[in-house]
Design a protein around this motif. Structure first.
Motif, PDB file in Angstrom:
ATOM      1  N   ARG A   5       1.878   3.364  11.742  1.00 36.29           N
ATOM      2  CA  ARG A   5       0.904   4.455  11.581  1.00 36.29           C
ATOM      3  C   ARG A   5       1.602   5.725  11.109  1.00 36.29           C
ATOM      4  O   ARG A   5       1.107   6.430  10.217  1.00 36.29           O
ATOM      5  N   GLU A   6       2.769   6.019  11.679  1.00 32.52           N
ATOM      6  CA  GLU A   6       3.504   7.229  11.296  1.00 32.52           C
ATOM      7  C   GLU A   6       4.069   7.127   9.884  1.00 32.52           C
ATOM      8  O   GLU A   6       4.165   8.129   9.172  1.00 32.52           O
ATOM      9  N   ALA A   7       4.438   5.902   9.477  1.00 32.05           N
ATOM     10  CA  ALA A   7       5.047   5.725   8.154  1.00 32.05           C
ATOM     11  C   ALA A   7       4.022   5.695   7.028  1.00 32.05           C
ATOM     12  O   ALA A   7       4.391   5.849   5.859  1.00 32.05           O
ATOM     13  N   ALA A   8       2.762   5.489   7.370  1.00 31.09           N
ATOM     14  CA  ALA A   8       1.720   5.350   6.340  1.00 31.09           C
ATOM     15  C   ALA A   8       1.218   6.717   5.921  1.00 31.09           C
ATOM     16  O   ALA A   8       0.082   7.096   6.194  1.00 31.09           O
ATOM     17  N   ASP A   9       2.049   7.458   5.241  1.00 35.73           N
ATOM     18  CA  ASP A   9       1.678   8.795   4.763  1.00 35.73           C
ATOM     19  C   ASP A   9       1.368   8.698   3.287  1.00 35.73           C
ATOM     20  O   ASP A   9       2.235   8.914   2.437  1.00 35.73           O
ATOM     21  N   ALA A  28      -2.954   4.238   8.156  1.00 33.98           N
ATOM     22  CA  ALA A  28      -2.989   3.018   8.978  1.00 33.98           C
ATOM     23  C   ALA A  28      -3.318   3.430  10.411  1.00 33.98           C
ATOM     24  O   ALA A  28      -2.470   3.417  11.291  1.00 33.98           O
ATOM     25  N   THR A  29      -4.561   3.768  10.632  1.00 30.77           N
ATOM     26  CA  THR A  29      -4.984   4.365  11.900  1.00 30.77           C
ATOM     27  C   THR A  29      -5.842   3.432  12.744  1.00 30.77           C
ATOM     28  O   THR A  29      -6.314   3.820  13.815  1.00 30.77           O
ATOM     29  N   SER A  30      -6.046   2.198  12.265  1.00 29.63           N
ATOM     30  CA  SER A  30      -6.889   1.244  12.950  1.00 29.63           C
ATOM     31  C   SER A  30      -6.067   0.007  13.299  1.00 29.63           C
ATOM     32  O   SER A  30      -5.016  -0.241  12.696  1.00 29.63           O
ATOM     33  N   VAL A  31      -6.516  -0.753  14.299  1.00 28.04           N
ATOM     34  CA  VAL A  31      -5.872  -2.016  14.662  1.00 28.04           C
ATOM     35  C   VAL A  31      -6.928  -3.102  14.672  1.00 28.04           C
ATOM     36  O   VAL A  31      -7.985  -2.950  15.291  1.00 28.04           O
ATOM     37  N   LYS A  32      -6.630  -4.207  13.980  1.00 28.15           N
ATOM     38  CA  LYS A  32      -7.570  -5.331  13.878  1.00 28.15           C
ATOM     39  C   LYS A  32      -7.256  -6.350  14.968  1.00 28.15           C
ATOM     40  O   LYS A  32      -6.163  -6.892  15.036  1.00 28.15           O
ATOM     41  N   LEU A  33      -8.250  -6.628  15.803  1.00 23.28           N
ATOM     42  CA  LEU A  33      -8.130  -7.626  16.867  1.00 23.28           C
ATOM     43  C   LEU A  33      -9.115  -8.751  16.583  1.00 23.28           C
ATOM     44  O   LEU A  33     -10.327  -8.565  16.683  1.00 23.28           O
ATOM     45  N   MET A  34      -8.584  -9.902  16.223  1.00 20.74           N
ATOM     46  CA  MET A  34      -9.429 -11.040  15.866  1.00 20.74           C
ATOM     47  C   MET A  34      -9.694 -11.855  17.123  1.00 20.74           C
ATOM     48  O   MET A  34      -8.806 -12.532  17.640  1.00 20.74           O
ATOM     49  N   TYR A  57       0.826  -1.210   0.000  1.00 16.99           N
ATOM     50  CA  TYR A  57       0.000   0.000   0.000  1.00 16.99           C
ATOM     51  C   TYR A  57       0.858   1.257   0.000  1.00 16.99           C
ATOM     52  O   TYR A  57       0.566   2.235  -0.701  1.00 16.99           O
ATOM     53  N   ARG A  58       1.915   1.235   0.800  1.00 19.40           N
ATOM     54  CA  ARG A  58       2.741   2.441   0.911  1.00 19.40           C
ATOM     55  C   ARG A  58       3.377   2.775  -0.437  1.00 19.40           C
ATOM     56  O   ARG A  58       3.424   3.941  -0.841  1.00 19.40           O
TER      57      ARG A  58
END
Length: 575
Positions: free
Chosen positions: A297-301, A308-314, A262-263
């Motif tokens: 999150r900081e690198a996903a500009d 990348a501001t969300s975290v997936k918890l399964m 994505y980046r």
């Protein structure tokens, strides 16, 4: 290949264009859904700088047509805000479409024929990868290694099913991974075994990792090709913004790490779909991974195209493999209680500390919860967060197959978003044969209660979970409104096309559209710039082949997308 600019730049240009003299694109002669008109609809829209400049009657908007304006006559067709998808796995979907793609097939013989044809095209030592098979095609929901051995010609194979909670593997793959009758089940999964205890060819949830760790990872070139294929597919369905529900190394569910994909795509200006990434919480890495999540999150500009501001918890698995976490035991085939209730996939003490720290750091939390115990756990954790963290985070729980009546009332009170995959809210063979008999009649009435959630004031967003199921929002809305599949997806006369699932949970067309537009925009913190068509917002538009507000609701599934516009650019279709 479509390339476009930065959406933040588009907003800045629009802010300067308060009195435009001409537009870049004008839509006329249509029925445009907009809150800017008292009736909710108007005829025309002017677009420039990637945003909607004006909406109104044809004669009002014609004043903004200049010598270089592209004019599209909608010929009476309905134009609505483009769809979003609040829970999707696009790169995985793209990969599967480019590999051994079993989606759309229905029987064991069809699967084996397709696998054999695909395998013959591969070198003798290559892995057979892809997936998309349905559990209902096999006795007890589980295929065998013996079948796959014959079809793959000795090549190792790993083929996840539609929901990516079970993988079909052959003897070669089991041998490479060293899986035998002595191999213990992992805490977050299960090895399907025959009566003698030998692995029979199906690996559930975390057990998939036992083989997936030996599969050669896809190259960045393969991942980029998969992303672009997925993006084109989503655009063809009217989708221009998504939340990718798993960005990270999720080998336990067979999804590769797509963060760099994505980046790079954002940096190379290849993205025409806005992506919010839900970073994967690795349930084997503990709390130490929080620093990595922050760094990512900081690198996903991505200039508005990748965040990348969300975290997936399964939190759990699925009912069909008895890995969904339930409040009371599953039943056996005769209706008697067993000793199985499913498991939470993340240690509860770790989960409590993780959610506290993620909330403090301003991450959104995106929970996978199928079973009622998993839903209760997620709500309990979110209830412990400070009010500000809870409200600002836009935390959401996805899937929600089983929600106890007491928990259903907690979503609105806690400000938690219900993220449903509405295509599943119907009767089908997998649900009728592999779920309902093992949960019992009371819990069967708790399934996908979308209508009740809305009546209780819950904010609802819709997603597809593609490639688990179709990414087509119109098919998903058909189910949300009718509680049964459209004939386009089901076999004519089959149970899924003739009998609704809990018809009292059906919702209106307006609410279904809202869940795919305003609802997704809210989840992704984009409601100020997306989700409706009005001046100053991004020009994300889907033009439909039928007016879904006027046709009988039972024919919504016969509708398709004729034209998709993303930030002012036509990315699918023609006039």
């Amino acid at each position: 290949m479509t390339v476009r600019g930065n959406p933040d730049d588009a907003r800045a240009r629009a802010a300067k264009a308060t009195n435009p003299t001409s537009a870049e694109l004008v839509l006329i002669g249509g029925k445009i859904r907009t809150p800017a008109h008292p009736s909710g609809f108007t005829q025309a829209a002017a677009i420039g700088g990637g945003v909607v400049l004006a909406v109104g009657r044809d004669d009002e908007i014609r004043d903004l047509i200049g010598p270089f304006t592209r004019v599209v006559n909608l010929h009476g067709r309905l134009a609505i805000p483009a769809f979003g998808d609040a829970h999707v796995h696009p790169v995985q979907g793209g990969l599967e479409s480019l590999r051994c793609n079993l989606l759309g097939l229905r029987t064991r013989h069809q699967y084996l024929d397709a696998i054999a044809d695909y395998s013959r095209s591969l070198p003798e030592d290559a892995w057979v990868l892809g997936g998309g098979w349905s559990m209902s095609a096999f006795p007890g929901g589980t295929p065998t290694a013996a079948d796959l051995d014959a079809a793959t010609g000795g090549r190792p194979a790993l083929l996840p099913n539609r929901d990516h909670h079970t993988a079909w593997v052959n003897t070669a793959a089991l041998t490479i991974a060293g899986i035998s009758e002595r191999t213990a089940d992992p805490a977050d999964g299960r090895i399907e075994r025959d009566h003698a205890g030998f692995p029979s060819g199906a690996l559930h949830d975390g057990a998939m990792r036992l083989v997936a760790d030996y599969v050669p990872p896809p190259t960045q070139a393969e991942l980029t090709a998969a992303l672009l294929a997925a993006q084109a597919h989503l655009h063809s369905l009217g989708i221009t913004s998504i939340q990718d529900a798993c960005v990270g190394d999720a080998g336990e569910i067979g999804i590769p790490d797509t963060f760099d994909t994505y980046r790079r795509a954002a940096a190379d200006r290849l993205l025409t779909c806005r992506v919010t990434g839900a970073l994967w919480w690795d349930r084997l890495s503990g709390l130490g991974q929080i620093d990595t999540l922050q760094a990512r999150r900081e690198a996903a500009d991505g200039g508005g195209y990748f965040r990348a501001t969300s975290v997936k918890l399964m939190l759990d698995g699925v009912c069909e493999t008895f890995t969904a976490a339930m409040g009371t035991p599953y039943l056996d085939g005769h209706g008697h209680a067993t000793d199985r209730t499913g498991n939470l996939f993340i240690d509860e003490a770790e989960l409590a500390e993780a959610t506290r720290r993620l909330g403090d750091l301003g991450f959104q939390m995106h929970f996978h919860a199928i079973g009622d115990r998993a839903v209760t756990t997620a709500l309990d954790l979110l209830a412990k967060l400070p009010d500000g963290s809870r409200a600002g985070g836009r935390h959401h729980i996805a899937h929600l197959q089983f929600v106890s009546p007491a928990d259903l009332e907690r979503f609105a009170a806690l400000g938690v978003i219900a993220n449903y995959q509405p295509l599943w809210a119907c009767k089908d063979e997998q649900n009728d044969q592999l779920t309902v008999p093992f949960v019992g009649p009371e819990r069967a009435m708790w399934q996908y209660r979308i209508g009740s959630a809305l009546r209780l004031g819950t904010r609802v967003a819709f997603g597809s979970d593609w490639p688990v199921s179709s990414a087509d929002p119109l098919q998903e809305m058909h189910v949300a409104v009718n509680r049964m599949l459209s004939v386009r997806l089901g076999e004519p006369g089959s149970v899924e096309t003739t009998m609704p699932l809990l018809p009292g949970e059906a919702i209106t067309v307006h609410d279904a559209v809202d869940a795919f537009t305003r609802g997704v925009a809210y989840v992704n913190h984009e409601e100020d710039v997306a989700g409706t068509l009005e001046p100053g917002k991004l020009a994300d538009v889907a033009v439909l082949t039928q007016d879904i507000y006027e046709i009988p609701r039972t024919t919504i599934g016969n509708t398709s997308v004729a034209l998709t516009i993303a930030s002012g650019q036509v990315v699918y279709g023609a006039e």
